[in-house]
Design an enzyme around this catalytic site. Sequence first.
Site, short mmCIF file in Angstrom:
data_model
loop_
_atom_site.label_atom_id
_atom_site.label_comp_id
_atom_site.label_asym_id
_atom_site.label_seq_id
_atom_site.Cartn_x
_atom_site.Cartn_y
_atom_site.Cartn_z
N CYS A 149 10.43 9.65 79.71
CA CYS A 149 11.12 8.71 78.83
C CYS A 149 10.36 7.41 78.71
O CYS A 149 9.82 6.91 79.69
CB CYS A 149 12.52 8.45 79.38
SG CYS A 149 13.55 7.41 78.33
N HIS A 192 18.88 14.72 75.30
CA HIS A 192 18.30 13.53 75.92
C HIS A 192 18.74 12.26 75.19
O HIS A 192 19.12 11.27 75.81
CB HIS A 192 16.78 13.66 75.91
CG HIS A 192 16.05 12.54 76.56
ND1 HIS A 192 15.47 12.63 77.81
CD2 HIS A 192 15.81 11.28 76.14
CE1 HIS A 192 14.91 11.47 78.12
NE2 HIS A 192 15.08 10.64 77.11
N GLU A 193 18.70 12.30 73.85
CA GLU A 193 19.06 11.11 73.08
C GLU A 193 20.57 10.87 73.10
O GLU A 193 21.01 9.72 73.13
CB GLU A 193 18.55 11.25 71.64
CG GLU A 193 17.05 11.44 71.52
CD GLU A 193 16.26 10.43 72.32
OE1 GLU A 193 15.22 10.78 72.90
OE2 GLU A 193 16.68 9.25 72.38
N HIS A 196 21.31 9.04 76.16
CA HIS A 196 21.00 7.61 76.04
C HIS A 196 22.19 6.85 75.45
O HIS A 196 22.55 5.78 75.93
CB HIS A 196 19.78 7.40 75.14
CG HIS A 196 18.48 7.39 75.87
ND1 HIS A 196 18.21 6.53 76.91
CD2 HIS A 196 17.35 8.13 75.69
CE1 HIS A 196 16.97 6.74 77.34
NE2 HIS A 196 16.44 7.71 76.63
#
Length: 244
Positions: A149, A192-193, A196
């Site tokens: 990341c 993954h996003e 976030h």
Amino acid sequence: MSDAEQPRSAETVRSAETVRSAETVRSAETVQSAESSLSAESLGPVAPLLLAGRVRPVVVAPARILSQPSAPVEATSSEAVSVCADLVATMSVSPGCVGLAAPQIGVDADAFCVDVSGHPKARTVHGLMVLVNARILDSSRNEKAREGCMSVPDLTGDVKRATRIRVRGQLPGTGAMVEISTDAFEARALQHEIDHCAGQLFVDRVAGAHALHPRRVYLPGSADHPGSADHPGSAGYQAGTGDG
């Protein structure tokens, strides 16, 4: 999310100027695939709105904004379009970056972009996806893989995620609701996003210290850190498998 294991050459790194040029703007047909419910009609009006983005610095841990849930976004607002345009611009100039979320550029907004086009680990590819208020509807077949990341520039980690997912979110500008079904690397990048935007980093998902690894390959990026935005494999998502 970013790609730490397979850095792209300088020739393939897109500059902000290139991103803004008409030649590199993906058409609605490129952004979608037959398996997706994204439509050319709904995506078409969005693309021109994302050309005026500016490149922003990437926030790194332990910045507080990376550990708190993002605020819901009014998808049709000019603010949503502006943030998404900045995400696309910043991702596009970050080597190996296949995804980036609003918290990573210091914005409290549930928004992100993902594009795994050309990545060797990708199977299903929808091209550039820019979503707000996205949620995972269902998932299956968990698998462990390396992630990295831009916001955690010195580490990669072994993260278990679903290899098949279905996501629902809105398009910035039009507010149109879309669903995307995907798998493999693209599925990992989306998860993954979405993490976030929920205030989670990949380091929050590893099994323990043994599953964290020093980053071996650093991509050219910010002045303060050797790594750049989201890499899976390194994920802003840079992909070691693959952030944002």
